[in-house]
Design a protein around this motif. Structure first.
Motif, PDB file in Angstrom:
ATOM      1  N   ASN A 127      51.708  40.295  30.864  1.00  0.00           N
ATOM      2  CA  ASN A 127      52.902  39.793  31.536  1.00  0.00           C
ATOM      3  C   ASN A 127      52.790  38.283  31.751  1.00  0.00           C
ATOM      4  N   ALA A 128      53.715  37.715  32.502  1.00  0.00           N
ATOM      5  CA  ALA A 128      53.754  36.267  32.685  1.00  0.00           C
ATOM      6  C   ALA A 128      52.516  35.716  33.380  1.00  0.00           C
ATOM      7  N   SER A 129      51.759  36.584  34.076  1.00  0.00           N
ATOM      8  CA  SER A 129      50.531  36.165  34.758  1.00  0.00           C
ATOM      9  C   SER A 129      49.284  36.492  33.937  1.00  0.00           C
ATOM     10  N   TYR A 130      49.459  36.884  32.681  1.00  0.00           N
ATOM     11  CA  TYR A 130      48.370  37.260  31.780  1.00  0.00           C
ATOM     12  C   TYR A 130      47.649  38.525  32.234  1.00  0.00           C
ATOM     13  N   VAL A 131      48.345  39.375  32.971  1.00  0.00           N
ATOM     14  CA  VAL A 131      47.800  40.663  33.396  1.00  0.00           C
ATOM     15  C   VAL A 131      48.229  41.727  32.383  1.00  0.00           C
ATOM     16  N   PRO A 132      47.317  42.618  31.944  1.00  0.00           N
ATOM     17  CA  PRO A 132      47.659  43.633  30.947  1.00  0.00           C
ATOM     18  C   PRO A 132      48.758  44.585  31.423  1.00  0.00           C
ATOM     19  N   ILE A 133      49.696  44.845  30.545  1.00  0.00           N
ATOM     20  CA  ILE A 133      50.735  45.854  30.765  1.00  0.00           C
ATOM     21  C   ILE A 133      50.882  46.650  29.477  1.00  0.00           C
ATOM     22  N   ASN A 191      59.178  46.810  30.057  1.00  0.00           N
ATOM     23  CA  ASN A 191      58.510  45.600  30.535  1.00  0.00           C
ATOM     24  C   ASN A 191      58.980  44.359  29.778  1.00  0.00           C
ATOM     25  N   THR A 192      58.700  43.203  30.350  1.00  0.00           N
ATOM     26  CA  THR A 192      58.845  41.942  29.629  1.00  0.00           C
ATOM     27  C   THR A 192      57.446  41.400  29.345  1.00  0.00           C
ATOM     28  N   TYR A 193      57.271  40.814  28.160  1.00  0.00           N
ATOM     29  CA  TYR A 193      55.943  40.460  27.671  1.00  0.00           C
ATOM     30  C   TYR A 193      55.832  38.973  27.344  1.00  0.00           C
ATOM     31  N   LEU A 194      54.771  38.352  27.862  1.00  0.00           N
ATOM     32  CA  LEU A 194      54.414  37.001  27.449  1.00  0.00           C
ATOM     33  C   LEU A 194      53.573  37.036  26.175  1.00  0.00           C
ATOM     34  N   ARG A 195      52.771  38.088  26.016  1.00  0.00           N
ATOM     35  CA  ARG A 195      51.934  38.260  24.838  1.00  0.00           C
ATOM     36  C   ARG A 195      51.971  39.720  24.397  1.00  0.00           C
ATOM     37  N   ILE A 196      51.921  39.933  23.081  1.00  0.00           N
ATOM     38  CA  ILE A 196      51.742  41.254  22.500  1.00  0.00           C
ATOM     39  C   ILE A 196      50.375  41.287  21.843  1.00  0.00           C
ATOM     40  N   ASN A 197      49.500  42.159  22.325  1.00  0.00           N
ATOM     41  CA  ASN A 197      48.153  42.252  21.760  1.00  0.00           C
ATOM     42  C   ASN A 197      48.012  43.353  20.723  1.00  0.00           C
ATOM     43  N   THR A 220      45.280  37.718  22.880  1.00  0.00           N
ATOM     44  CA  THR A 220      45.128  36.832  24.029  1.00  0.00           C
ATOM     45  C   THR A 220      44.301  37.537  25.087  1.00  0.00           C
ATOM     46  N   VAL A 221      43.259  36.881  25.573  1.00  0.00           N
ATOM     47  CA  VAL A 221      42.368  37.465  26.574  1.00  0.00           C
ATOM     48  C   VAL A 221      43.084  37.518  27.922  1.00  0.00           C
ATOM     49  N   PRO A 222      43.078  38.669  28.584  1.00  0.00           N
ATOM     50  CA  PRO A 222      43.747  38.777  29.891  1.00  0.00           C
ATOM     51  C   PRO A 222      43.100  37.897  30.954  1.00  0.00           C
ATOM     52  N   ALA A 223      43.842  37.651  32.023  1.00  0.00           N
ATOM     53  CA  ALA A 223      43.299  36.937  33.176  1.00  0.00           C
ATOM     54  C   ALA A 223      42.145  37.736  33.774  1.00  0.00           C
ATOM     55  N   GLY A 224      41.093  37.027  34.203  1.00  0.00           N
ATOM     56  CA  GLY A 224      39.967  37.678  34.850  1.00  0.00           C
ATOM     57  C   GLY A 224      39.033  38.419  33.928  1.00  0.00           C
ATOM     58  N   THR A 229      37.319  33.155  26.457  1.00  0.00           N
ATOM     59  CA  THR A 229      37.502  33.239  27.907  1.00  0.00           C
ATOM     60  C   THR A 229      38.922  33.653  28.275  1.00  0.00           C
ATOM     61  N   GLU A 230      39.170  33.829  29.566  1.00  0.00           N
ATOM     62  CA  GLU A 230      40.468  34.315  30.019  1.00  0.00           C
ATOM     63  C   GLU A 230      41.609  33.393  29.576  1.00  0.00           C
ATOM     64  N   LYS A 231      42.740  34.001  29.240  1.00  0.00           N
ATOM     65  CA  LYS A 231      43.959  33.314  28.821  1.00  0.00           C
ATOM     66  C   LYS A 231      43.785  32.500  27.545  1.00  0.00           C
ATOM     67  N   GLN A 232      42.785  32.859  26.760  1.00  0.00           N
ATOM     68  CA  GLN A 232      42.543  32.169  25.491  1.00  0.00           C
ATOM     69  C   GLN A 232      43.229  32.929  24.359  1.00  0.00           C
ATOM     70  N   ASP A 233      44.028  32.203  23.559  1.00  0.00           N
ATOM     71  CA  ASP A 233      44.674  32.787  22.389  1.00  0.00           C
ATOM     72  C   ASP A 233      43.724  32.752  21.204  1.00  0.00           C
ATOM     73  N   VAL A 234      43.744  33.818  20.407  1.00  0.00           N
ATOM     74  CA  VAL A 234      42.976  33.901  19.168  1.00  0.00           C
ATOM     75  C   VAL A 234      43.962  34.203  18.042  1.00  0.00           C
TER      76      VAL A 234
END
Length: 251
Positions: free
Chosen positions: A74-80, A96-102, A150-154, A219-224
């Motif tokens: 989500n917008a806070s980089y928390v997995p959904i 849901n709304t998604y900031l990233r699709i993993n 994208t690595v989740p927050a935390g 690390t957290e919030k890092q895009d690959v």
């Protein structure tokens, strides 16, 4: 079970990142390793999405894909995540709304055992494509070949296996592939190369990076992102699979 709760319960969660591009040409690189071709345009805000198939058989009671699991941030980089019941060629809106699709993957199927058509995750409209589950040569892939993560927050991602495959029907053809990353915790962070692979693309070529003694850490919030950087020849197929563990950072 929610993937983040599972990770928190066990302190780790296995991750598989797949990327595939079936048509890399000398004039088209650089390209992301995903079936849409071209470079993927990353989201700057969370967005509503929908799932649709090119086949009427991918439906809740059909012979193909019946349900699809969508996993992202989500917008806070928390997995959904959510499970979507397919409706064939009619789009189904996600909750849901998604900031990233993993990852997207087929969860349940009918009698044929895989998706009957190409399943597309996109912005309604139709708008930008965010991921696809391909149907190639009469076979459903069942897993989206997204070419990014994208690595989740935390959390941190430790990868200890990376396999690269290249295939071409031509001669004297070559391709250079790369794994890139960037930090979303730093403003205007550049894409940085993590590793590159290159060589003759005639026939089938495999590059197996042994990372058991020198693992890759994100690390957290890092895009690959997996990319084809340059190519000599046309219709080159390239794919990368990277495996690792998502580790929860304990407070």
């Amino acid at each position: 079970m929610n993937i983040w709760r599972l990770a928190q319960a066990n302190d780790y969660f296995p991750v598989e990142i797949w990327g595939r591009n079936s048509d890399i040409d000398s004039g088209s690189a650089p390209e992301t390793l995903w079936e849409q071709g071209g470079l993927y345009v990353w989201q700057t805000a969370a967005e509503a999405l929908e799932l649709v198939s090119s086949s009427a058989n991918d439906t809740s009671a059909g012979t193909g894909a019946r349900t699809v699991l969508v996993q992202g941030l989500n917008a806070s980089y928390v997995p959904i995540e959510e499970t979507v019941s397919m409706n064939g060629t009619s789009p189904v809106a996600l909750v849901n709304t998604y900031l990233r699709i993993n990852q997207i993957r087929v969860l349940t199927v009918g009698s044929i055992g895989w998706n009957a058509g190409t399943i597309t995750l996109r912005v309604p409209g139709p708008g930008a494509v965010r991921s696809t589950i391909s149907f190639i040569g009469g076979t459903g892939m069942s897993v989206g070949q997204t070419g990014r993560y994208t690595v989740p927050a935390g959390a941190i991602l430790i990868c200890n296996f990376l396999l690269v495959g290249v295939e071409s029907n031509g001669t004297n053809e070559s391709v250079v592939l790369g794994v890139f990353s960037r930090l979303n915790t730093v403003a205007n962070s550049p894409w940085t190369v993590v590793n590159t692979f290159g060589g003759n693309a005639g026939g089938t070529t495999l590059f197996n990076l042994d990372t058991t003694s020198r693992y890759l850490k994100f690390t957290e919030k890092q895009d690959v992102e997996f990319k084809a950087l340059q190519a000599v020849g046309d219709n080159i197929v390239a794919q990368i699979r990277m495996s690792g563990l998502l580790l929860v950072v304990q407070p």
